[in-house]
Motif scaffolding. Sequence first.
Motif, PDB file in Angstrom:
ATOM      1  N   GLU A  78       0.858  -1.189   0.000  1.00 41.98           N
ATOM      2  CA  GLU A  78       0.000   0.000   0.000  1.00 41.98           C
ATOM      3  C   GLU A  78       0.894   1.240   0.000  1.00 41.98           C
ATOM      4  OE1 GLU A  78      -2.928   1.972   3.334  1.00 41.98           O
ATOM      5  OE2 GLU A  78      -2.832  -0.224   3.222  1.00 41.98           O
ATOM      6  N   THR A  79       0.442   2.317  -0.646  1.00 41.90           N
ATOM      7  CA  THR A  79       1.171   3.586  -0.601  1.00 41.90           C
ATOM      8  C   THR A  79       0.187   4.733  -0.372  1.00 41.90           C
ATOM      9  OG1 THR A  79       1.065   3.978  -2.986  1.00 41.90           O
ATOM     10  CG2 THR A  79       3.006   2.810  -2.170  1.00 41.90           C
ATOM     11  N   ASP A  80       0.705   5.812   0.206  1.00 41.13           N
ATOM     12  CA  ASP A  80      -0.058   7.059   0.301  1.00 41.13           C
ATOM     13  C   ASP A  80       0.880   8.176  -0.124  1.00 41.13           C
ATOM     14  OD1 ASP A  80       1.485   7.785   2.562  1.00 41.13           O
ATOM     15  OD2 ASP A  80      -0.032   7.066   3.960  1.00 41.13           O
ATOM     16  N   ALA A  81       0.584   9.394   0.207  1.00 34.88           N
ATOM     17  CA  ALA A  81       1.377  10.526  -0.268  1.00 34.88           C
ATOM     18  C   ALA A  81       2.815  10.539   0.275  1.00 34.88           C
ATOM     19  CB  ALA A  81       0.692  11.835   0.099  1.00 34.88           C
ATOM     20  N   THR A  82       3.039   9.980   1.468  1.00 36.32           N
ATOM     21  CA  THR A  82       4.361  10.078   2.087  1.00 36.32           C
ATOM     22  C   THR A  82       4.984   8.753   2.505  1.00 36.32           C
ATOM     23  OG1 THR A  82       3.364  10.390   4.270  1.00 36.32           O
ATOM     24  CG2 THR A  82       3.888  12.383   3.008  1.00 36.32           C
ATOM     25  N   HIS A  83       4.187   7.691   2.632  1.00 40.70           N
ATOM     26  CA  HIS A  83       4.683   6.425   3.150  1.00 40.70           C
ATOM     27  C   HIS A  83       4.218   5.233   2.307  1.00 40.70           C
ATOM     28  CE1 HIS A  83       5.257   8.904   6.737  1.00 40.70           C
ATOM     29  NE2 HIS A  83       6.096   7.970   7.165  1.00 40.70           N
ATOM     30  N   ARG A 112       5.497   0.657   8.129  1.00 36.67           N
ATOM     31  CA  ARG A 112       5.432   1.828   7.233  1.00 36.67           C
ATOM     32  C   ARG A 112       6.830   2.407   7.076  1.00 36.67           C
ATOM     33  NH1 ARG A 112       1.025   5.792   7.118  1.00 36.67           N
ATOM     34  NH2 ARG A 112       2.597   7.206   7.872  1.00 36.67           N
TER      35      ARG A 112
END
Length: 77
Positions: free
Chosen positions: A30-35, A58
Amino acid sequence: MTAETPTPAVGQIWQDNDPRSHGRQLRIVETDATHAVVELTVPRGAGHLHAKPGRRTRIRLDRFRPTSTGYRYIGTA
């Protein structure tokens, strides 16, 4: 020949460059904007005593680069 380091994305396998973590590989789940959320995978025969396959953690996206404290791209799962 130098390979370009891709942007971290779900399904990619990365290897820890830290010599204390020899053989430790991570799969991005999984990814998000920073991690990125990664799952620890250990290749057969790696002999890594402290590795717990399936453990998730993370990691900041800016650490996914081939430096001594970062990670290097291996391939896709």
